[in-house]
Design an enzyme around this catalytic site. Structure first.
Site, short mmCIF file in Angstrom:
data_model
loop_
_atom_site.label_atom_id
_atom_site.label_comp_id
_atom_site.label_asym_id
_atom_site.label_seq_id
_atom_site.Cartn_x
_atom_site.Cartn_y
_atom_site.Cartn_z
N ALA A 21 0.84 -1.32 -0.08
CA ALA A 21 -0.07 -0.10 -0.04
C ALA A 21 0.74 1.26 0.14
O ALA A 21 2.01 1.26 0.35
CB ALA A 21 -1.03 0.01 1.12
N GLY A 32 0.67 -5.10 1.00
CA GLY A 32 -0.72 -5.21 0.11
C GLY A 32 -0.41 -5.81 -1.33
O GLY A 32 -1.49 -6.48 -1.82
N GLU A 51 5.11 -5.02 6.88
CA GLU A 51 4.33 -4.01 7.48
C GLU A 51 4.88 -3.66 8.71
O GLU A 51 5.08 -2.64 9.48
CB GLU A 51 2.71 -4.32 7.64
N GLU A 63 -0.58 -9.39 -0.46
CA GLU A 63 -2.01 -9.78 -0.16
C GLU A 63 -3.05 -9.79 -1.60
O GLU A 63 -3.82 -10.68 -1.89
CB GLU A 63 -2.57 -8.61 0.68
N1 DAK Z 1 4.51 3.25 -0.78
C1 DAK Z 1 4.91 4.37 -1.30
N2 DAK Z 1 5.98 4.63 -1.99
C2 DAK Z 1 6.70 3.57 -2.13
C3 DAK Z 1 6.57 2.04 -1.72
C4 DAK Z 1 5.14 1.98 -0.95
N3 DAK Z 1 4.99 1.06 -0.38
N4 DAK Z 1 7.44 1.11 -1.97
C5 DAK Z 1 8.24 2.10 -2.59
N5 DAK Z 1 7.92 3.31 -2.86
C6 DAK Z 1 8.62 4.55 -3.67
C7 DAK Z 1 9.94 4.90 -2.79
O1 DAK Z 1 9.48 5.85 -1.70
C8 DAK Z 1 10.85 5.51 -3.97
O2 DAK Z 1 10.10 6.81 -4.40
P1 DAK Z 1 11.15 8.12 -4.43
O3 DAK Z 1 11.95 8.12 -3.16
O4 DAK Z 1 11.81 7.78 -5.60
O5 DAK Z 1 9.85 9.29 -4.66
C9 DAK Z 1 10.49 4.62 -4.84
O6 DAK Z 1 9.22 3.91 -4.77
C10 DAK Z 1 11.43 3.39 -5.23
O7 DAK Z 1 11.91 2.81 -3.89
P2 DAK Z 1 13.11 2.88 -3.32
O8 DAK Z 1 13.99 3.85 -3.79
O9 DAK Z 1 12.87 2.59 -1.86
O10 DAK Z 1 13.54 1.56 -4.03
P3 DAK Z 1 14.64 0.40 -3.54
O11 DAK Z 1 14.88 -0.85 -4.91
O12 DAK Z 1 15.78 0.81 -3.03
O13 DAK Z 1 13.84 -0.36 -2.38
C11 DAK Z 1 11.78 -1.82 -1.51
C12 DAK Z 1 12.66 -1.24 -2.90
C13 DAK Z 1 10.71 -2.30 -2.21
C14 DAK Z 1 12.73 -2.81 -0.52
C15 DAK Z 1 11.50 -0.41 -0.66
O14 DAK Z 1 11.13 0.52 -1.51
C16 DAK Z 1 10.47 -0.80 0.49
O15 DAK Z 1 10.84 -1.25 1.52
N6 DAK Z 1 9.21 -0.33 0.15
C17 DAK Z 1 8.17 -0.35 1.19
C18 DAK Z 1 7.51 -1.92 1.25
C19 DAK Z 1 6.82 -2.07 2.26
O16 DAK Z 1 7.04 -1.65 3.78
N7 DAK Z 1 5.42 -2.42 1.96
C20 DAK Z 1 4.21 -2.44 2.78
C21 DAK Z 1 3.65 -1.21 3.03
S1 DAK Z 1 2.22 -1.38 3.94
C22 DAK Z 1 -5.56 -2.45 4.01
C23 DAK Z 1 -5.00 -2.97 3.08
C24 DAK Z 1 -3.81 -3.30 2.63
C25 DAK Z 1 -2.59 -2.52 3.59
C26 DAK Z 1 -3.21 -1.94 4.65
C27 DAK Z 1 -4.38 -1.88 4.88
N8 DAK Z 1 -6.66 -2.43 4.47
C28 DAK Z 1 -7.79 -3.11 3.48
C29 DAK Z 1 -7.13 -1.55 5.57
C30 DAK Z 1 -1.26 -2.63 3.27
C31 DAK Z 1 -0.14 -2.14 3.91
C32 DAK Z 1 1.05 -2.16 3.27
O17 DAK Z 1 1.29 -2.75 2.25
#
Ligand code: DAK
Length: 259
Positions: free
Chosen positions: A67, A110, A133, A113
């Site tokens: 997400a 997400g 998360e 998921e």
């Molecule tokens: N959200 C927003 N931006 C993201 C992102 C994300 N999840 N993942 C990556 N980006 C963006 C980065 O901020 C970056 O943007 P700029 O800085 O260039 O503007 C760009 O994508 C490239 O990312 P990185 O520079 O970080 O790239 P790397 O190759 O160095 O790293 C990475 C890739 C995937 C390891 C890293 O980006 C990362 O850790 N990303 C976050 C992964 C994460 O934590 N995912 C879980 C998010 S929470 C719900 C339904 C679903 C959910 C919640 C509620 N309901 C039905 C209520 C789900 C929640 C989640 O998924």
């Protein structure tokens, strides 16, 4: 259908539709609009008689990195309640036609998921799958603790959900989370091959069988068997059942109409 963050191709191939998540710079982070577009596209394709299988994919680098954290960061619990993302995910869950995920790169949070909402999952060798998360102070919210645990069992699900560790496509295959791993150049082709197989079958039987398998997660064995029996009988109300069985007897390829 007008979309900004996904590309929908209803006739990618005969009877096969493709939804491509398309926010590449953000690694296909699932913002609310993107998820709404996926929901609407699936609803439209589920109602399109020409479509018999739907592939969801991203790009080589990311299926979806979760997400959109930037969109969520400032939200309160009441904002989240009012946004009611669950209705979007619930609608996606209702898709009756078979969904095939073609995954490469990151499938996180997400993204993982959404992948787990699909019925068949093909991944490239480069796929990295996880529920990270916990590392940003929350936990899975769209079924990650439940679907992942049912697929891979407690030990690996706990490890992934509690530590946020990513697993490789090979590990996911061994754990029973996905169906196939292929070199990166073939992940979409492989998904299309699965879709072609499904599209050649009776759409009625495929839908009823999908519904019965998913019901296994929500019922006791006896309830599930009862449900299966009803759907089995229902197959006999279709022209496809007659066509399928007659084609076998007449030693020819069945032509299923979906009726
Ligand atoms: N959200 C927003 N931006 C993201 C992102 C994300 N999840 N993942 C990556 N980006 C963006 C980065 O901020 C970056 O943007 P700029 O800085 O260039 O503007 C760009 O994508 C490239 O990312 P990185 O520079 O970080 O790239 P790397 O190759 O160095 O790293 C990475 C890739 C995937 C390891 C890293 O980006 C990362 O850790 N990303 C976050 C992964 C994460 O934590 N995912 C879980 C998010 S929470 C719900 C339904 C679903 C959910 C919640 C509620 N309901 C039905 C209520 C789900 C929640 C989640 O998924």
């Amino acid at each position: 259908m007008q979309t900004e963050f996904i590309i929908v191709t209803p006739q990618f191939e005969k009877h096969i539709a493709l939804i491509q998540l398309n926010r590449p710079k953000e690694l296909n982070a699932l913002n609310l609009q993107l998820m709404g577009e996926v929901r609407d596209a699936l609803k439209m394709l589920d109602n399109d008689d020409h479509v018999r299988a739907i592939i969801i994919t991203g790009n080589e680098k990311a299926f979806a990195a979760g997400a959109d954290i930037k969109q969520m960061a400032g939200k309160t619990a009441i904002d989240m309640l009012n946004i009611d993302q669950f209705s979007t995910w619930d609608q996606i869950k209702k898709t009756k036609k078979p969904l095939i995920a073609a995954v490469s790169g990151f499938a996180l949070g997400g993204g993982c998921e959404l992948m787990m909402h699909c019925d068949i999952i093909v991944a490239s060798e480069t796929a990295r799958i996880g529920q990270p998360e916990i590392k940003i102070g929350v936990m899975p919210g769209a079924g990650g603790t439940q679907r992942l645990t049912r697929a891979v069992g407690k030990a690996l699900a706990m490890e992934m959900v509690l530590t946020g560790k990513f697993i490789t496509a090979e590990e996911a295959l061994r754990a029973g989370l996905i169906n196939k791993v292929v070199p990166v150049e073939f992940y979409l082709k492989e998904a299309v091959q699965y879709a072609q197989q499904l599209a050649a079958l009776s759409p009625v039987a495929v839908k009823l069988a999908k519904e019965a398998v998913l019901n296994a997660f929500n019922s006791s064995l006896d309830e599930g068997l009862h449900f299966e029996r009803k759907n089995f009988y229902l197959c006999f109300a279709s022209e496809d059942q007659k066509e399928g069985m007659n084609a076998f007897i007449e030693k020819r390829t069945a032509q299923f109409s979906g009726k």
